[in-house]
Scaffold this active site. Structure first.
Site, PDB file in Angstrom:
ATOM      1  N   HIS A 101      -6.723  -6.664   5.262  1.00 13.33           N
ATOM      2  CA  HIS A 101      -6.633  -5.915   6.607  1.00 13.33           C
ATOM      3  C   HIS A 101      -5.406  -5.694   6.717  1.00 13.33           C
ATOM      4  CE1 HIS A 101      -7.331  -5.117  10.800  1.00 13.33           C
ATOM      5  NE2 HIS A 101      -8.545  -5.056  10.566  1.00 13.33           N
ATOM      6  N   ASP A 127     -16.145  -6.828   7.576  1.00 14.34           N
ATOM      7  CA  ASP A 127     -17.163  -5.622   6.955  1.00 14.34           C
ATOM      8  C   ASP A 127     -17.564  -6.557   5.715  1.00 14.34           C
ATOM      9  OD1 ASP A 127     -17.556  -3.945   8.701  1.00 14.34           O
ATOM     10  OD2 ASP A 127     -15.647  -2.822   8.032  1.00 14.34           O
TER      11      ASP A 127
HETATM   12  N1  CMC Z   1      -8.648  -5.562  -3.422  1.00 14.43           N
HETATM   13  C1  CMC Z   1      -7.276  -5.480  -4.056  1.00 14.43           C
HETATM   14  N2  CMC Z   1      -5.839  -5.495  -3.832  1.00 14.43           N
HETATM   15  C2  CMC Z   1      -5.891  -5.178  -2.656  1.00 14.43           C
HETATM   16  C3  CMC Z   1      -7.038  -5.118  -1.604  1.00 14.43           C
HETATM   17  C4  CMC Z   1      -8.377  -5.405  -1.992  1.00 14.43           C
HETATM   18  N3  CMC Z   1      -9.204  -5.164  -1.229  1.00 14.43           N
HETATM   19  N4  CMC Z   1      -6.305  -4.679  -0.275  1.00 14.43           N
HETATM   20  C5  CMC Z   1      -5.048  -4.785  -0.451  1.00 14.43           C
HETATM   21  N5  CMC Z   1      -4.744  -5.077  -1.774  1.00 14.43           N
HETATM   22  C6  CMC Z   1      -3.484  -5.115  -2.322  1.00 14.43           C
HETATM   23  C7  CMC Z   1      -2.687  -3.859  -2.546  1.00 14.43           C
HETATM   24  O1  CMC Z   1      -3.238  -3.328  -4.102  1.00 14.43           O
HETATM   25  C8  CMC Z   1      -1.220  -4.093  -2.478  1.00 14.43           C
HETATM   26  O2  CMC Z   1      -0.893  -4.571  -3.605  1.00 14.43           O
HETATM   27  P1  CMC Z   1       0.686  -4.440  -4.077  1.00 14.43           P
HETATM   28  O3  CMC Z   1       1.762  -5.198  -3.014  1.00 14.43           O
HETATM   29  O4  CMC Z   1       0.625  -5.180  -5.361  1.00 14.43           O
HETATM   30  O5  CMC Z   1       0.809  -3.062  -4.360  1.00 14.43           O
HETATM   31  C9  CMC Z   1      -1.189  -5.212  -1.312  1.00 14.43           C
HETATM   32  O6  CMC Z   1      -2.353  -5.682  -1.149  1.00 14.43           O
HETATM   33  C10 CMC Z   1      -1.088  -4.614   0.192  1.00 14.43           C
HETATM   34  O7  CMC Z   1      -2.227  -3.721   0.385  1.00 14.43           O
HETATM   35  P2  CMC Z   1      -1.967  -2.276   1.048  1.00 14.43           P
HETATM   36  O8  CMC Z   1      -2.973  -1.386   0.878  1.00 14.43           O
HETATM   37  O9  CMC Z   1      -0.671  -1.778   1.293  1.00 14.43           O
HETATM   38  O10 CMC Z   1      -2.436  -3.046   2.654  1.00 14.43           O
HETATM   39  P3  CMC Z   1      -2.751  -2.159   3.795  1.00 14.43           P
HETATM   40  O11 CMC Z   1      -2.546  -2.841   4.969  1.00 14.43           O
HETATM   41  O12 CMC Z   1      -2.188  -0.650   3.891  1.00 14.43           O
HETATM   42  O13 CMC Z   1      -4.467  -1.714   3.660  1.00 14.43           O
HETATM   43  C11 CMC Z   1      -6.864  -2.158   3.829  1.00 14.43           C
HETATM   44  C12 CMC Z   1      -5.387  -2.458   4.265  1.00 14.43           C
HETATM   45  C13 CMC Z   1      -8.026  -2.686   4.661  1.00 14.43           C
HETATM   46  C14 CMC Z   1      -6.964  -0.642   3.639  1.00 14.43           C
HETATM   47  C15 CMC Z   1      -6.909  -2.869   2.391  1.00 14.43           C
HETATM   48  O14 CMC Z   1      -6.707  -4.050   2.309  1.00 14.43           O
HETATM   49  C16 CMC Z   1      -8.058  -2.399   1.685  1.00 14.43           C
HETATM   50  O15 CMC Z   1      -8.263  -1.227   1.155  1.00 14.43           O
HETATM   51  N6  CMC Z   1      -9.055  -3.177   1.717  1.00 14.43           N
HETATM   52  C17 CMC Z   1     -10.538  -2.855   1.068  1.00 14.43           C
HETATM   53  C18 CMC Z   1     -11.208  -2.099   2.144  1.00 14.43           C
HETATM   54  C19 CMC Z   1     -11.752  -2.765   3.373  1.00 14.43           C
HETATM   55  O16 CMC Z   1     -12.348  -3.624   3.254  1.00 14.43           O
HETATM   56  N7  CMC Z   1     -11.541  -2.056   4.444  1.00 14.43           N
HETATM   57  C20 CMC Z   1     -12.266  -2.532   5.702  1.00 14.43           C
HETATM   58  C21 CMC Z   1     -11.056  -3.266   6.795  1.00 14.43           C
HETATM   59  S1  CMC Z   1     -11.482  -3.993   8.009  1.00 14.43           S
HETATM   60  C22 CMC Z   1     -12.684  -3.033   9.021  1.00 14.43           C
HETATM   61  C23 CMC Z   1     -12.172  -1.994   9.851  1.00 14.43           C
HETATM   62  O17 CMC Z   1     -11.489  -2.367  11.086  1.00 14.43           O
HETATM   63  O18 CMC Z   1     -11.802  -0.830   9.327  1.00 14.43           O
END
Ligand code: CMC
Length: 428
Positions: free
Chosen positions: A307, A364
């Site tokens: 998240h 989710d």
């Molecule tokens: N699986 C594997 N690796 C992950 C995941 C995941 N679900 N989420 C983040 N990472 C890794 C990412 O690859 C990165 O690694 P590194 O530092 O080595 O490059 C690190 O963790 C940070 O990730 P980020 O994408 O920079 O983090 P963010 O804050 O931009 O993204 C997120 C947050 C929710 C978009 C992301 O965690 C994600 O894509 N999760 C899966 C989709 C999901 O479940 N979304 C629902 C969110 S809750 C409902 C809502 O409110 O929308």
């Protein structure tokens, strides 16, 4: 603590005031930055460090796993309030008393009808259309049938617009699902509670009476409350920025629905279920998928994990995990998907990749399991999220207009070509 932040650029110092929120969060007020520095801007893709507004609706502490609507904890609201009370709280700032709640519900019911011509628009969509696209279009179309723009300075007009959309939106949600299933379109019953009516509108078969199941009513009520607001997330920011051009409420909501659709946001609940199904079909080897999620050359992400704000745990996920177990237990559903979900979450919670990056199950991860047990098709999951988020979007849109916020218009850092003379087509 100092009340200002000092920035030094090329030997020149500039002071900016620090502002403190009611929960002691501190922000640097850079409203004058470009003016005093002669055009220096900030750059913050994804707004990871940028506050777009001041808001009094939802407080979230991602480190401590705190979520409060108007000061009330999500845990207490999920346990003690119903969705309509929470909607009132978010939109008007206080929990309603009995009279206020009754009036609110009765005004919503008065508007729980849509122009019959909306059916023609719905008919024009192929059955294969994704329900989120249909819902966004129908919500936008409501503007055409209710063309008067809302005078936001009139409390009465604002109130009328709010009860109108709260009355009509569940009909659009139910019709979107029924159309996909080839079921006749119908209205609910004004004698029912808000959430009971939603269930009846979604599931009532034409040939039989719909029997309410209190377990499902309670589960849906809770899910809607948990999704009702989440401060400046992607869809809410979209609603606010759309409305900041003084576009109307319905079209601003439609823009929010489109933003919610993506799998990194609301679309994650559908993506989680599809991922769990894939793992089941593939023999249930959770370790294989854990490895894929950690492999940087593989685009696969563990959906329902991580998240932007919660870096400890998602308090909504805690409540929903318990609810999922209760609902499945009460309904006597034995779902192998739940075991796969539990397995994945247990492995991830002790895996250094996930621990180091503070990736925990989000809301989710479990919501889809409940929706599935309720008989809601996978493609409708994000629509259910939108139904829950509706009061939050309305509250945020209203707040943005009441505070007379300026039009949202971020700056950029241009990194393209500098001036070059036009090249004639014969020379390219
Ligand atoms: N699986 C594997 N690796 C992950 C995941 C995941 N679900 N989420 C983040 N990472 C890794 C990412 O690859 C990165 O690694 P590194 O530092 O080595 O490059 C690190 O963790 C940070 O990730 P980020 O994408 O920079 O983090 P963010 O804050 O931009 O993204 C997120 C947050 C929710 C978009 C992301 O965690 C994600 O894509 N999760 C899966 C989709 C999901 O479940 N979304 C629902 C969110 S809750 C409902 C809502 O409110 O929308």
């Amino acid at each position: 603590m100092s009340d200002k932040a000092t920035l030094e650029i090329n030997g020149n110092k500039y002071d900016f005031p620090l502002v403190t929120g009611t929960e002691n969060e501190v922000a640097i007020d850079i409203k004058t930055l470009r003016g005093v520095t002669g055009g220096v801007t900030t750059i913050d893709p994804g707004y990871k460090n940028t506050g777009s507004c001041e808001s009094a609706i939802t407080f979230l502490d991602g480190e401590k796993g705190i979520l409060r609507y108007r000061g009330y904890s999500i845990e207490e609201l999920a346990e003690k309030a119903d969705f309509l009370e929470v909607a009132y709280l978010l939109i008007f700032g206080e929990l309603p008393n009995t009279e206020e709640l009754e009036k609110f519900h009765s005004d919503i019911k008065k508007h729980a009808v849509v122009d019959d011509d909306i059916k023609k628009i719905l008919d024009a969509f192929p059955k294969s259309a994704h329900p989120m696209g249909v819902l966004a279009s129908l919500t936008s179309a409501l503007t055409a049938f209710n063309p008067t723009s809302v005078n936001v300075d009139s409390e009465e007009e604002m109130y009328n617009a709010i009860v109108r959309i709260l009355g009509k939106f569940p009909i659009l949600v139910a019709w979107t699902m029924r159309k996909k299933q080839g079921m006749p379109l119908d209205y609910g019953s004004s004698s029912l509670g808000y959430v009971e009516n939603i269930l009846q509108m979604m599931f009532k078969r034409p040939d039989e009476e719909y029997k309410q199941n209190p377990i499902l009513v309670n589960a849906l009520d809770k899910l809607l409350i948990l999704h009702a607001d989440h401060e400046q997330n992607c869809s809410t920011s979209t609603v606010r920025i759309t409305g900041s051009s003084h576009a109307g409420l319905f079209v601003s909501l439609s823009a929010g629905i489109s933003a919610l659709w993506g799998p990194l946001h609301g679309g994650a609940n559908q993506a989680v279920l599809e991922m769990l199904e894939d793992i089941k079909e593939d023999g249930g080897d959770t370790k294989k998928y854990m490895a894929k999620a950690k492999d940087k050359s593989d685009p696969f992400r563990l959906m329902g994990f991580g998240h932007r704000v919660y870096k400890n745990f998602d308090p909504r996920a805690k409540i929903i995990k318990v609810a999922a177990e209760e609902v499945l237990g009460d309904l006597g559903v034995e779902d192998p998907i739940l075991d796969i979900a539990k397995g994945l979450s247990e492995e991830a919670l002790k895996d250094p990749y996930f621990v180091d990056r503070k990736l925990y199950p989000n809301v989710d991860f479990y919501s889809g399991i409940i929706y599935r047990a309720m008989g809601i098709p996978v493609e409708m999951f994000t629509v259910m999220f939108a139904l829950g988020r509706l009061p939050g979007w309305i509250a945020q849109w209203k707040e943005m207009r009441m505070r007379k916020e300026p039009i949202g218009r971020p700056r950029q850092l241009y990194v393209g070509e500098t001036y070059r003379p036009f090249k004639d087509i014969s020379e390219r």
